[in-house]
Design a protein around this motif. Sequence first.
Motif, PDB file in Angstrom:
ATOM      1  N   MET A   1       0.869  -1.181   0.248  1.00  0.00           N
ATOM      2  CA  MET A   1       0.038  -0.050  -0.103  1.00  0.00           C
ATOM      3  C   MET A   1       0.845   1.247  -0.121  1.00  0.00           C
ATOM      4  N   GLU A   2       0.657   2.222  -0.838  1.00  0.00           N
ATOM      5  CA  GLU A   2       1.262   3.401  -0.981  1.00  0.00           C
ATOM      6  C   GLU A   2       0.428   4.372  -0.371  1.00  0.00           C
ATOM      7  N   GLY A   3       1.031   5.511   0.233  1.00  0.00           N
ATOM      8  CA  GLY A   3       0.196   6.561   0.624  1.00  0.00           C
ATOM      9  C   GLY A   3       1.125   7.616   1.726  1.00  0.00           C
ATOM     10  N   ASP A   4       0.180   8.386   2.262  1.00  0.00           N
ATOM     11  CA  ASP A   4       0.764   9.297   3.286  1.00  0.00           C
ATOM     12  C   ASP A   4       0.681   8.648   4.341  1.00  0.00           C
ATOM     13  N   ALA A   5       1.982   8.350   5.267  1.00  0.00           N
ATOM     14  CA  ALA A   5       1.847   7.671   6.497  1.00  0.00           C
ATOM     15  C   ALA A   5       1.135   8.044   7.764  1.00  0.00           C
ATOM     16  N   GLN A   6       0.887   9.774   7.599  1.00  0.00           N
ATOM     17  CA  GLN A   6       0.131  10.530   8.486  1.00  0.00           C
ATOM     18  C   GLN A   6      -1.027  10.315   8.064  1.00  0.00           C
ATOM     19  N   LYS A   7      -1.774   9.803   6.990  1.00  0.00           N
ATOM     20  CA  LYS A   7      -3.250   9.807   6.705  1.00  0.00           C
ATOM     21  C   LYS A   7      -3.390   8.653   5.866  1.00  0.00           C
ATOM     22  N   ILE A   8      -3.476   7.466   6.395  1.00  0.00           N
ATOM     23  CA  ILE A   8      -3.577   6.060   5.738  1.00  0.00           C
ATOM     24  C   ILE A   8      -4.869   5.977   5.282  1.00  0.00           C
ATOM     25  N   HIS A   9      -4.916   5.873   3.802  1.00  0.00           N
ATOM     26  CA  HIS A   9      -6.186   5.520   3.282  1.00  0.00           C
ATOM     27  C   HIS A   9      -6.892   4.156   3.572  1.00  0.00           C
ATOM     28  N   ALA A  10      -7.251   3.865   4.917  1.00  0.00           N
ATOM     29  CA  ALA A  10      -7.921   2.560   5.141  1.00  0.00           C
ATOM     30  C   ALA A  10      -8.796   3.160   6.345  1.00  0.00           C
ATOM     31  N   PRO A  11      -9.846   2.185   6.571  1.00  0.00           N
ATOM     32  CA  PRO A  11     -10.778   2.205   7.528  1.00  0.00           C
ATOM     33  C   PRO A  11     -10.191   1.823   9.021  1.00  0.00           C
ATOM     34  N   ASP A  12     -10.715   2.419  10.010  1.00  0.00           N
ATOM     35  CA  ASP A  12     -10.049   1.714  11.609  1.00  0.00           C
ATOM     36  C   ASP A  12      -9.979   0.476  11.321  1.00  0.00           C
ATOM     37  N   SER A  13      -9.015  -0.189  11.980  1.00  0.00           N
ATOM     38  CA  SER A  13      -9.052  -1.642  12.481  1.00  0.00           C
ATOM     39  C   SER A  13      -9.079  -2.569  11.289  1.00  0.00           C
ATOM     40  N   THR A  14      -8.270  -2.259  10.170  1.00  0.00           N
ATOM     41  CA  THR A  14      -8.428  -2.867   8.939  1.00  0.00           C
ATOM     42  C   THR A  14      -7.364  -4.047   8.910  1.00  0.00           C
ATOM     43  N   PHE A  15      -6.048  -3.819   9.324  1.00  0.00           N
ATOM     44  CA  PHE A  15      -5.071  -4.700   9.018  1.00  0.00           C
ATOM     45  C   PHE A  15      -4.609  -5.401  10.538  1.00  0.00           C
ATOM     46  N   ASP A  16      -4.378  -6.858  10.219  1.00  0.00           N
ATOM     47  CA  ASP A  16      -3.910  -7.654  11.420  1.00  0.00           C
ATOM     48  C   ASP A  16      -2.451  -7.277  12.017  1.00  0.00           C
ATOM     49  N   THR A  17      -1.688  -6.566  10.964  1.00  0.00           N
ATOM     50  CA  THR A  17      -0.175  -6.301  11.257  1.00  0.00           C
ATOM     51  C   THR A  17       0.125  -5.155  10.346  1.00  0.00           C
ATOM     52  N   VAL A  18       0.886  -4.246  10.917  1.00  0.00           N
ATOM     53  CA  VAL A  18       1.377  -3.017  10.191  1.00  0.00           C
ATOM     54  C   VAL A  18       2.894  -3.018  10.255  1.00  0.00           C
ATOM     55  N   VAL A  19       3.623  -3.027   9.294  1.00  0.00           N
ATOM     56  CA  VAL A  19       5.114  -3.056   9.295  1.00  0.00           C
ATOM     57  C   VAL A  19       5.395  -1.545   8.740  1.00  0.00           C
ATOM     58  N   ASP A  20       6.628  -1.147   9.644  1.00  0.00           N
ATOM     59  CA  ASP A  20       7.195   0.032   9.010  1.00  0.00           C
ATOM     60  C   ASP A  20       8.719  -0.096   9.186  1.00  0.00           C
ATOM     61  N   THR A  21       9.512  -0.026   8.194  1.00  0.00           N
ATOM     62  CA  THR A  21      11.051  -0.434   8.067  1.00  0.00           C
ATOM     63  C   THR A  21      11.721   1.244   7.868  1.00  0.00           C
ATOM     64  N   PHE A  22      12.448   1.421   8.724  1.00  0.00           N
ATOM     65  CA  PHE A  22      13.299   2.664   8.469  1.00  0.00           C
ATOM     66  C   PHE A  22      12.460   3.814   8.041  1.00  0.00           C
ATOM     67  N   GLY A  23      11.353   4.057   8.531  1.00  0.00           N
ATOM     68  CA  GLY A  23      10.614   5.300   8.001  1.00  0.00           C
ATOM     69  C   GLY A  23      10.216   6.467   9.174  1.00  0.00           C
ATOM     70  N   LEU A  24      10.404   6.275  10.300  1.00  0.00           N
ATOM     71  CA  LEU A  24      10.102   7.155  11.434  1.00  0.00           C
ATOM     72  C   LEU A  24      11.210   8.276  11.228  1.00  0.00           C
ATOM     73  N   CYS A  25      12.384   8.078  10.675  1.00  0.00           N
ATOM     74  CA  CYS A  25      13.203   9.013  10.626  1.00  0.00           C
ATOM     75  C   CYS A  25      12.917  10.037   9.405  1.00  0.00           C
ATOM     76  N   SER A  26      12.046   9.651   8.552  1.00  0.00           N
ATOM     77  CA  SER A  26      11.703  10.516   7.392  1.00  0.00           C
ATOM     78  C   SER A  26      10.297  11.225   7.289  1.00  0.00           C
ATOM     79  N   PHE A  27       9.465  10.811   8.360  1.00  0.00           N
ATOM     80  CA  PHE A  27       8.160  11.260   8.305  1.00  0.00           C
ATOM     81  C   PHE A  27       8.181  12.594   8.803  1.00  0.00           C
ATOM     82  N   SER A  28       7.298  13.452   8.264  1.00  0.00           N
ATOM     83  CA  SER A  28       7.520  14.798   8.793  1.00  0.00           C
ATOM     84  C   SER A  28       6.746  14.928  10.329  1.00  0.00           C
ATOM     85  N   ASP A  29       5.954  14.005  10.435  1.00  0.00           N
ATOM     86  CA  ASP A  29       5.325  13.916  11.866  1.00  0.00           C
ATOM     87  C   ASP A  29       5.327  12.417  12.336  1.00  0.00           C
ATOM     88  N   PRO A  30       6.546  12.013  12.910  1.00  0.00           N
ATOM     89  CA  PRO A  30       6.391  10.509  13.242  1.00  0.00           C
ATOM     90  C   PRO A  30       5.567  10.001  14.210  1.00  0.00           C
TER      91      PRO A  30
END
Length: 109
Positions: A1-30
């Motif tokens: 899934m691509e998109g803005d990490a601060q505004k994920i285009h998915a309903p609440d409680s959609t995914f069993d697991t969310v994975v983020d690799t080396f992203g918090l360093c580059s998000f404007s609002d981690p």
Amino acid sequence: MEGDAQKIHAPDSTFDTVVDTFGLCSFSDPVEALREMKRVVKPGGKILLLEHGKSHYQWLTTFLNERADAHAERYGCYWNRDILALVEKSGMSIKYKAVQSSTAVLTQI
């Protein structure tokens, strides 16, 4: 899934697991990105992070801090962010942490 990490285009409680690799360093609002991860993961689901940031070695933290702005300007990465503090600020807690090197942290939130 691509998109803005601060505004994920998915309903609440959609995914069993969310994975983020080396992203918090580059998000404007981690912190907001972490809150979004929490919003879209199902109750009892997992958020897995593989991140780098502030070191527990003072000499390395000093090195990272002195060069952080230039590094971020060139690569878009704030390599001295305190990942554990960001997780705490987002309102989540860490259930498992394994330090793989001086700056890499694998967490299950």
